[in-house]
Design a protein around this motif. Structure first.
Motif, PDB file in Angstrom:
ATOM      1  N   ARG A  12       0.821  -1.063  -0.100  1.00 54.29           N
ATOM      2  CA  ARG A  12       0.011   0.055   0.063  1.00 54.29           C
ATOM      3  C   ARG A  12       0.983   1.341  -0.221  1.00 54.29           C
ATOM      4  NH1 ARG A  12      -4.709  -1.775   4.267  1.00 54.29           N
ATOM      5  NH2 ARG A  12      -5.637  -3.459   2.786  1.00 54.29           N
ATOM      6  N   GLU A  13       2.042   1.306   0.619  1.00 62.16           N
ATOM      7  CA  GLU A  13       2.717   2.511   0.820  1.00 62.16           C
ATOM      8  C   GLU A  13       3.533   2.763  -0.598  1.00 62.16           C
ATOM      9  OE1 GLU A  13       4.601   5.658   1.732  1.00 62.16           O
ATOM     10  OE2 GLU A  13       3.152   4.723   2.958  1.00 62.16           O
ATOM     11  N   ILE A  14       3.864   1.326  -1.326  1.00 61.37           N
ATOM     12  CA  ILE A  14       4.398   1.656  -2.627  1.00 61.37           C
ATOM     13  C   ILE A  14       3.467   2.047  -3.644  1.00 61.37           C
ATOM     14  CG2 ILE A  14       5.079   0.189  -4.503  1.00 61.37           C
ATOM     15  CD1 ILE A  14       6.248  -1.632  -2.446  1.00 61.37           C
ATOM     16  N   VAL A  15       2.090   1.960  -3.484  1.00 61.63           N
ATOM     17  CA  VAL A  15       0.967   2.629  -4.338  1.00 61.63           C
ATOM     18  C   VAL A  15       1.050   3.980  -3.818  1.00 61.63           C
ATOM     19  CG1 VAL A  15      -1.385   2.512  -4.839  1.00 61.63           C
ATOM     20  CG2 VAL A  15      -0.273   0.330  -4.843  1.00 61.63           C
ATOM     21  N   ARG A  16       0.823   4.201  -2.813  1.00 62.89           N
ATOM     22  CA  ARG A  16       1.020   5.799  -2.265  1.00 62.89           C
ATOM     23  C   ARG A  16       2.266   6.480  -2.829  1.00 62.89           C
ATOM     24  NH1 ARG A  16      -1.596   3.705   2.124  1.00 62.89           N
ATOM     25  NH2 ARG A  16      -0.030   3.371   3.570  1.00 62.89           N
ATOM     26  N   ARG A  17       3.413   5.774  -2.572  1.00 63.75           N
ATOM     27  CA  ARG A  17       4.484   6.467  -3.147  1.00 63.75           C
ATOM     28  C   ARG A  17       4.264   6.653  -4.727  1.00 63.75           C
ATOM     29  NH1 ARG A  17       8.951   3.566  -0.513  1.00 63.75           N
ATOM     30  NH2 ARG A  17       8.778   4.698   1.333  1.00 63.75           N
ATOM     31  N   ALA A  18       3.853   5.546  -5.466  1.00 67.44           N
ATOM     32  CA  ALA A  18       3.796   5.953  -6.789  1.00 67.44           C
ATOM     33  C   ALA A  18       2.763   7.186  -7.366  1.00 67.44           C
ATOM     34  CB  ALA A  18       3.107   4.536  -7.471  1.00 67.44           C
ATOM     35  N   ARG A  19       1.688   7.419  -6.482  1.00 70.72           N
ATOM     36  CA  ARG A  19       0.933   8.356  -6.738  1.00 70.72           C
ATOM     37  C   ARG A  19       1.709   9.736  -6.365  1.00 70.72           C
ATOM     38  NH1 ARG A  19      -4.298   6.949  -3.562  1.00 70.72           N
ATOM     39  NH2 ARG A  19      -5.307   8.928  -4.299  1.00 70.72           N
ATOM     40  N   ASP A  20       2.584   9.973  -5.347  1.00 70.58           N
ATOM     41  CA  ASP A  20       3.384  10.952  -5.010  1.00 70.58           C
ATOM     42  C   ASP A  20       4.326  11.162  -6.272  1.00 70.58           C
ATOM     43  OD1 ASP A  20       2.195  11.256  -2.749  1.00 70.58           O
ATOM     44  OD2 ASP A  20       3.651  10.227  -1.400  1.00 70.58           O
ATOM     45  N   GLU A  21       4.906  10.045  -6.955  1.00 78.45           N
ATOM     46  CA  GLU A  21       5.750  10.296  -7.885  1.00 78.45           C
ATOM     47  C   GLU A  21       5.174  10.907  -9.217  1.00 78.45           C
ATOM     48  OE1 GLU A  21       9.189   9.531  -8.707  1.00 78.45           O
ATOM     49  OE2 GLU A  21       9.560   8.481  -6.822  1.00 78.45           O
ATOM     50  N   ALA A  22       3.880  10.308  -9.203  1.00 75.61           N
ATOM     51  CA  ALA A  22       3.310  11.049 -10.520  1.00 75.61           C
ATOM     52  C   ALA A  22       2.779  12.375 -10.503  1.00 75.61           C
ATOM     53  CB  ALA A  22       1.870  10.134 -10.729  1.00 75.61           C
ATOM     54  N   ARG A  23       2.814  13.109  -9.256  1.00 73.35           N
ATOM     55  CA  ARG A  23       2.454  14.359  -8.651  1.00 73.35           C
ATOM     56  C   ARG A  23       3.845  15.098  -8.666  1.00 73.35           C
ATOM     57  NH1 ARG A  23      -1.250  12.711  -3.977  1.00 73.35           N
ATOM     58  NH2 ARG A  23      -3.132  11.979  -5.332  1.00 73.35           N
ATOM     59  N   SER A  24       4.975  14.429  -8.670  1.00 77.92           N
ATOM     60  CA  SER A  24       6.261  15.065  -8.339  1.00 77.92           C
ATOM     61  C   SER A  24       6.637  16.267  -9.367  1.00 77.92           C
ATOM     62  CB  SER A  24       7.145  14.147  -8.034  1.00 77.92           C
ATOM     63  OG  SER A  24       7.507  13.597  -9.385  1.00 77.92           O
ATOM     64  N   ASP A  25       5.995  16.049 -10.283  1.00 79.48           N
ATOM     65  CA  ASP A  25       6.544  17.222 -11.564  1.00 79.48           C
ATOM     66  C   ASP A  25       5.260  18.391 -11.421  1.00 79.48           C
ATOM     67  OD1 ASP A  25       4.155  16.200 -12.563  1.00 79.48           O
ATOM     68  OD2 ASP A  25       5.260  15.571 -14.369  1.00 79.48           O
ATOM     69  N   GLY A  26       4.527  18.254 -10.475  1.00 76.23           N
ATOM     70  CA  GLY A  26       3.516  19.356 -10.365  1.00 76.23           C
ATOM     71  C   GLY A  26       2.273  19.413 -11.258  1.00 76.23           C
ATOM     72  N   GLN A  27       2.259  18.543 -12.029  1.00 74.02           N
ATOM     73  CA  GLN A  27       1.197  18.196 -12.914  1.00 74.02           C
ATOM     74  C   GLN A  27       0.316  17.180 -12.561  1.00 74.02           C
ATOM     75  OE1 GLN A  27       2.515  17.344 -16.964  1.00 74.02           O
ATOM     76  NE2 GLN A  27       3.800  19.148 -17.057  1.00 74.02           N
ATOM     77  N   GLN A  28      -0.902  17.049 -12.882  1.00 76.59           N
ATOM     78  CA  GLN A  28      -1.943  16.050 -12.487  1.00 76.59           C
ATOM     79  C   GLN A  28      -1.991  14.946 -13.486  1.00 76.59           C
ATOM     80  OE1 GLN A  28      -5.736  17.447 -11.601  1.00 76.59           O
ATOM     81  NE2 GLN A  28      -6.368  15.556 -10.737  1.00 76.59           N
ATOM     82  N   ARG A  29      -0.909  14.058 -13.330  1.00 81.92           N
ATOM     83  CA  ARG A  29      -0.846  12.842 -14.291  1.00 81.92           C
ATOM     84  C   ARG A  29      -1.347  11.572 -13.687  1.00 81.92           C
ATOM     85  NH1 ARG A  29       5.050  13.466 -16.227  1.00 81.92           N
ATOM     86  NH2 ARG A  29       4.661  11.468 -15.581  1.00 81.92           N
ATOM     87  N   PRO A  30      -1.832  10.624 -14.357  1.00 80.39           N
ATOM     88  CA  PRO A  30      -1.890   9.585 -13.808  1.00 80.39           C
ATOM     89  C   PRO A  30      -0.900   8.647 -13.552  1.00 80.39           C
ATOM     90  CG  PRO A  30      -2.589   9.384 -16.280  1.00 80.39           C
ATOM     91  CD  PRO A  30      -2.097  10.862 -15.720  1.00 80.39           C
ATOM     92  N   VAL A  31      -1.111   7.830 -12.560  1.00 78.84           N
ATOM     93  CA  VAL A  31      -0.068   6.927 -12.221  1.00 78.84           C
ATOM     94  C   VAL A  31       0.386   5.940 -13.392  1.00 78.84           C
ATOM     95  CG1 VAL A  31       0.642   5.153 -10.227  1.00 78.84           C
ATOM     96  CG2 VAL A  31      -0.358   7.244  -9.682  1.00 78.84           C
ATOM     97  N   GLY A  32       1.438   5.888 -13.678  1.00 77.16           N
ATOM     98  CA  GLY A  32       1.992   4.994 -14.957  1.00 77.16           C
ATOM     99  C   GLY A  32       2.854   3.922 -14.378  1.00 77.16           C
ATOM    100  N   THR A  33       2.961   3.134 -15.235  1.00 73.39           N
ATOM    101  CA  THR A  33       3.970   1.763 -14.849  1.00 73.39           C
ATOM    102  C   THR A  33       5.315   2.244 -14.474  1.00 73.39           C
ATOM    103  OG1 THR A  33       4.736   1.517 -16.904  1.00 73.39           O
ATOM    104  CG2 THR A  33       2.884   0.203 -16.314  1.00 73.39           C
ATOM    105  N   GLU A  34       5.757   3.528 -14.768  1.00 73.00           N
ATOM    106  CA  GLU A  34       7.144   3.884 -14.388  1.00 73.00           C
ATOM    107  C   GLU A  34       6.948   4.601 -13.076  1.00 73.00           C
ATOM    108  OE1 GLU A  34       4.942   7.403 -16.318  1.00 73.00           O
ATOM    109  OE2 GLU A  34       4.923   5.233 -16.589  1.00 73.00           O
ATOM    110  N   HIS A  35       6.017   5.013 -12.743  1.00 77.54           N
ATOM    111  CA  HIS A  35       5.854   5.611 -11.198  1.00 77.54           C
ATOM    112  C   HIS A  35       5.819   4.174 -10.292  1.00 77.54           C
ATOM    113  CE1 HIS A  35       3.783   8.669 -13.612  1.00 77.54           C
ATOM    114  NE2 HIS A  35       4.782   9.357 -13.272  1.00 77.54           N
ATOM    115  N   LEU A  36       5.239   3.144 -10.815  1.00 72.89           N
ATOM    116  CA  LEU A  36       5.071   1.989  -9.903  1.00 72.89           C
ATOM    117  C   LEU A  36       6.546   1.481  -9.341  1.00 72.89           C
ATOM    118  CD1 LEU A  36       1.777   0.327 -11.032  1.00 72.89           C
ATOM    119  CD2 LEU A  36       2.216   1.133  -8.812  1.00 72.89           C
ATOM    120  N   LEU A  37       7.194   1.487 -10.793  1.00 77.04           N
ATOM    121  CA  LEU A  37       8.633   1.021 -10.553  1.00 77.04           C
ATOM    122  C   LEU A  37       9.548   1.814  -9.641  1.00 77.04           C
ATOM    123  CD1 LEU A  37      10.785  -0.878 -11.750  1.00 77.04           C
ATOM    124  CD2 LEU A  37      11.122   0.747 -13.636  1.00 77.04           C
TER     125      LEU A  37
END
Length: 194
Positions: free
Chosen positions: A10-35
């Motif tokens: 669950r923490e990995i999924v939360r972290r992936a969501r943070d990765e997707a938001r890290s550039d300041g845009q509202q982008r969906p979580v991609g496979t790269e964010h999960l990785l």
């Protein structure tokens, strides 16, 4: 499905969501964010196996950035190579556009879409891209296949490998990681841990 996720997963999924938001845009979580989220949890089995296979967070993050930002319009190396195959030099086109319209002309954000009826519009696919949703579904299938009653980081990694076509798989391959070998390593680590 999420009730079967371990706290670490669950923490990995939360972290992936943070990765997707890290550039300041509202982008969906991609496979790269999960990785990238898998690699960030250094104590997880998935992270250990990735590191043993030669993957590093900094290298993969740089590769992801190159694919998502190259050419100023989201064209990556694979896109440039495909265009080159049909006789189009992407670098030359980008140079011409920037010469005519200024540096970073292709990076300018599109105007915000007009809102109708006062409602806020979100990304229609929710917080996850179709590929990352598929990865999470495949992580459940991997856990079932292995007869595990939980979904951990290792199952998410197996889901990424089984999906095999997202940006995560591409950057792993570019980094010299053999996806089939990585799958064997994860399964061997699971047998050892059992």
């Amino acid at each position: 499905m999420f009730e079967r996720f371990t706290d670490r997963a669950r923490e990995i999924v939360r972290r992936a969501r943070d990765e997707a938001r890290s550039d300041g845009q509202q982008r969906p979580v991609g496979t790269e964010h999960l990785l990238l989220a898998l690699l960030a949890d250094e104590a997880s089995l998935a992270s250990r196996v990735l590191v043993e296979a030669g993957a590093t967070a900094d290298d993969l993050r740089a590769r992801v950035r190159r694919h998502t930002e190259a050419g100023g319009a989201g064209f990556g190396d694979a896109d440039a190579a495909a265009l080159r195959e049909i006789g189009i030099d992407l670098a030359a086109i980008v140079a011409r556009v920037e010469e005519a319209f200024g540096p970073d002309a292709l990076r300018e954000a599109l105007p915000e879409p007009r809102r109708r009826w006062g409602r806020r519009r979100r990304h229609s696919g929710g917080p996850f891209s179709p590929r990352s949703k598929k990865v999470l579904e495949l992580s459940l299938r991997e856990a079932i296949r292995l007869r595990h009653n939980h979904i951990g980081s290792e199952h998410i990694l197996l889901g990424l490998l089984r999906e095999g076509h997202g940006l995560a798989a591409l950057v792993l391959t570019e980094a010299g990681v053999d996806l089939d070998d990585l799958r064997r390593r994860v399964e061997a680590a699971l047998r050892t841990a059992a």
